[in-house]
Design a protein around this motif. Structure first.
Motif, PDB file in Angstrom:
ATOM      1  N   CYS A 469       0.795  -1.222   0.053  1.00 51.66           N
ATOM      2  CA  CYS A 469       0.130   0.085  -0.144  1.00 51.66           C
ATOM      3  C   CYS A 469       0.993   1.365  -0.047  1.00 51.66           C
ATOM      4  O   CYS A 469       2.085   1.107   0.379  1.00 51.66           O
ATOM      5  CB  CYS A 469      -1.092   0.049   1.303  1.00 51.66           C
ATOM      6  SG  CYS A 469      -0.040  -0.072   2.806  1.00 51.66           S
ATOM      7  N   PRO A 489      -4.231  -5.387  -3.700  1.00 48.29           N
ATOM      8  CA  PRO A 489      -4.994  -6.599  -2.728  1.00 48.29           C
ATOM      9  C   PRO A 489      -4.168  -7.594  -2.708  1.00 48.29           C
ATOM     10  O   PRO A 489      -3.603  -7.949  -3.847  1.00 48.29           O
ATOM     11  CB  PRO A 489      -6.395  -6.655  -3.468  1.00 48.29           C
ATOM     12  CG  PRO A 489      -6.585  -5.622  -4.126  1.00 48.29           C
ATOM     13  CD  PRO A 489      -5.421  -4.977  -4.542  1.00 48.29           C
ATOM     14  N   ALA A 495     -11.205  -6.553  -4.443  1.00 47.32           N
ATOM     15  CA  ALA A 495     -11.403  -5.264  -4.334  1.00 47.32           C
ATOM     16  C   ALA A 495     -12.771  -5.114  -4.251  1.00 47.32           C
ATOM     17  O   ALA A 495     -13.501  -5.013  -5.123  1.00 47.32           O
ATOM     18  CB  ALA A 495     -10.653  -4.261  -5.189  1.00 47.32           C
ATOM     19  N   ALA A 500     -12.740  -1.747   1.593  1.00 51.25           N
ATOM     20  CA  ALA A 500     -12.348  -0.571   1.869  1.00 51.25           C
ATOM     21  C   ALA A 500     -12.891   0.132   3.378  1.00 51.25           C
ATOM     22  O   ALA A 500     -11.773   0.519   4.116  1.00 51.25           O
ATOM     23  CB  ALA A 500     -12.859   0.497   0.694  1.00 51.25           C
ATOM     24  N   ASP A 521      -8.689   3.276  -2.117  1.00 50.08           N
ATOM     25  CA  ASP A 521      -8.667   2.902  -3.631  1.00 50.08           C
ATOM     26  C   ASP A 521      -7.830   1.769  -3.687  1.00 50.08           C
ATOM     27  O   ASP A 521      -6.703   1.507  -3.159  1.00 50.08           O
ATOM     28  CB  ASP A 521      -8.119   4.134  -4.661  1.00 50.08           C
ATOM     29  CG  ASP A 521      -9.112   5.415  -4.500  1.00 50.08           C
ATOM     30  OD1 ASP A 521     -10.434   5.211  -4.402  1.00 50.08           O
ATOM     31  OD2 ASP A 521      -8.588   6.473  -4.617  1.00 50.08           O
ATOM     32  N   PHE A 522      -8.202   0.948  -4.733  1.00 56.42           N
ATOM     33  CA  PHE A 522      -7.527  -0.416  -4.902  1.00 56.42           C
ATOM     34  C   PHE A 522      -6.820  -0.369  -6.649  1.00 56.42           C
ATOM     35  O   PHE A 522      -7.408   0.245  -7.294  1.00 56.42           O
ATOM     36  CB  PHE A 522      -8.393  -1.313  -4.992  1.00 56.42           C
ATOM     37  CG  PHE A 522      -8.980  -1.711  -3.518  1.00 56.42           C
ATOM     38  CD1 PHE A 522      -8.415  -2.447  -2.729  1.00 56.42           C
ATOM     39  CD2 PHE A 522     -10.240  -1.249  -3.241  1.00 56.42           C
ATOM     40  CE1 PHE A 522      -8.835  -2.722  -1.373  1.00 56.42           C
ATOM     41  CE2 PHE A 522     -10.925  -1.598  -2.057  1.00 56.42           C
ATOM     42  CZ  PHE A 522     -10.148  -2.144  -1.177  1.00 56.42           C
TER      43      PHE A 522
END
Length: 540
Positions: A469, A489, A495, A500, A521-522
């Motif tokens: 991340c 992920p 996702a 989230a 956000d993914f």
């Protein structure tokens, strides 16, 4: 009448506070008129509880006796997990009577963050409000080595102590105050870093000089003021100038015992208690602007100060229009106190007015320089460079290094130790006014708190659904900055909006409420340089 020379005042305060026999409790309490109000705690319903200097002396001596019975002695670290108010003030004075060290903690921290700071500071005891007691419960990953005392009347856990039982002595408390000298440590505060764990800042007793100077000149608090600092006591601004500096000057101060900021409650306190001097963070002013069109007629604030991050010009203009007085925007750090800005106190009028975009000149007792980007030579006036403190000409400077962290300490100073490096960049004009450009350390300032992105990333990376991340800041009109997170992920995880939300709650419960990402956000991958280093500037 001539204005007193600030340099003379600074010399007098240094001579008083930086001595081999400096006693913090004497300076903050015992030397003042016992009938003067020291602090007024305001409850959520606006009811007040006052504590005079005489009552503070008696209650803190009784608690110091109880703490001594638990084995607390000179140099021991005593942490507090307490809201603003009389319990915190009494506890702090009791700790300082014993020559012990106060470690104030933010109540918004999750148990893991609290445990990290307690372990690093080697705390012997934690004094906590009943509301926060569960944050100190053992977990499979922690082995507490500290005692616990609560503000309740009955222990909430076997083995707990309470402030009530610790102060129940059949005879008059006879604890003798322990001097710690000017170089003795009175507190340890923690600051977030862009890389690595939080850093402990030992605050020596001689730093009281910087606190008194800012109280007098920066904040401009006068004997007849009703003074209110809204900052959390777990932060430097809240500890230095919500608790310590008013006591040091023998002034009274207000302490609102409430949860998150409420603009209506704030206006009620300003009017009902006749606040004349207000110190707050920029989020307070931004939130007041969003919720307030006109002030109630009973609000008569005469001096306003903001600290924590630069105020936007439109907020400055709004404050001047609505309050009828300017807000003074001041700059400082946990490692310094506050050192730049237009004073609210009785200093000579500046030779030149504040230039739009500038935060102001150095406050009395400080000398600010801007150094070249790649050398330690002064940068030409009007050119960008690194904002630094000229230590030889800044008698109020006191920081010597972080707790047990030599590597982090070294980068704060030039090799010859002639300058302290703030980590900020900017410009200095020919009149000495400072214009800020950017922060070097990448910290995120949200709702008045300072968050290191890597601290949030470390928590997120512990979640089984996170492969990797990146955390970044999002500009926000009210909070200043919000926290955003880009998540890659882990294999086998999808996702979804629910994931989230789970990740936001994960940070909230394992680090701090104020550190939870507002946006998650993914992505398939994070932006990186050719060498594999994450490019934070691209996360947005």
């Amino acid at each position: 009448m001539p204005v007193p020379d600030p340099a003379h005042h600074v010399r007098d305060w240094l001579a008083t506070y930086d001595t081999p026999t400096t006693s913090v409790a004497h300076l903050l309490c015992d030397r003042h008129d016992p009938h003067t109000v020291a602090t007024t705690e305001i409850g959520p319903t606006l009811t007040a509880t006052t504590l005079t200097y005489g009552e503070l002396a008696h209650r803190s001596r009784a608690l110091a006796t109880g703490l001594a019975d638990l084995g607390i002695t000179t140099g021991d670290r005593v942490a507090t997990l307490l809201p603003k108010g009389t319990d915190l003030t009494v506890t702090a004075l009791a700790v300082w009577r014993l020559g012990a060290v106060l470690v104030p903690l933010l109540s918004s921290f999750a148990p893991s963050a609290i445990n990290e700071r307690l372990t690093n500071s080697r705390a012997r005891l934690v004094v906590c409000d009943d509301e926060y007691r569960t944050k100190l419960d053992p977990t499979p990953h922690t082995t507490p080595t500290w005692d616990i005392a609560t503000t309740g009347t009955h222990p909430l856990r076997p083995g707990d102590h309470t402030l009530t039982t610790l102060t129940q002595h059949t005879t008059t408390p006879t604890v003798t105050d322990t001097p710690i000298g000017g170089h003795g440590t009175l507190a340890i505060l923690y600051v977030s870093a862009n890389v690595g764990p939080p850093r402990g800042v030992p605050v020596p007793a001689r730093a009281l000089t910087a606190m008194h100077a800012y109280h007098h000149y920066g904040l401009g608090v006068r004997d007849d003021d009703v003074y209110w600092n809204t900052a959390d006591p777990g932060s430097a601004y809240g500890l230095y100038h919500g608790l310590i500096s008013p006591l040091l000057a023998g002034h009274g101060s207000l302490a609102l015992r409430a949860g998150f900021f409420d603009p209506e409650l704030t206006l009620d306190v300003l009017g009902l208690y006749g606040v004349t001097n207000l110190a707050a963070d920029p989020t307070t002013y931004r939130t007041l602007r969003a919720a307030t069109k006109t002030l109630p007629p009973e609000v008569m604030v005469q001096r306003l100060t903001s600290a924590g991050e630069p105020l936007a010009p439109d907020v400055i203009d709004w404050v001047a229009d609505v309050f009828g007085v300017p807000v003074r925007d001041h700059y400082g750090q946990t490692e310094l106190g506050w050192c730049i800005g237009v004073p609210n106190g009785d200093t000579p009028a500046p030779a030149t007015p504040l230039v739009p975009g500038a935060i102001g000149p150095a406050l009395p007792g400080w000398n600010i320089q801007v150094l070249e980007a790649v050398s330690d030579d002064p940068a030409p006036l009007g050119t960008y460079g690194r904002i630094a403190i000229d230590l030889a000409n800044s008698p109020l400077a006191w920081f010597e290094g972080y707790l047990d962290n030599e590597a982090a300490s070294q980068v704060r100073f030039t090799p010859d130790h002639a300058h302290y490096l703030t980590g900020d960049t900017g410009i200095q004009d020919r009149d000495g006014q400072i214009f800020f450009s950017t922060r070097d350390d990448g910290a995120i300032r949200t709702h008045g708190y300072r968050i290191g992105p890597t601290e949030v990333e470390a928590v997120l990376n512990d979640h089984p659904a996170v492969e990797e991340c990146g955390v970044y800041s999002i500009p926000d009109e009210i909070a200043g900055q919000l926290i955003g997170a880009r998540i890659v992920p882990a294999p086998g995880h999808t996702a979804t909006p629910r994931l989230a939300d789970d990740l936001k709650e994960w940070v909230r419960t394992r680090f701090a409420t104020h550190a939870a990402p507002q946006v998650v956000d993914f992505v398939d991958e994070l932006p990186r340089t050719a060498s594999g280093k994450m490019r934070r500037s691209r996360l947005r």
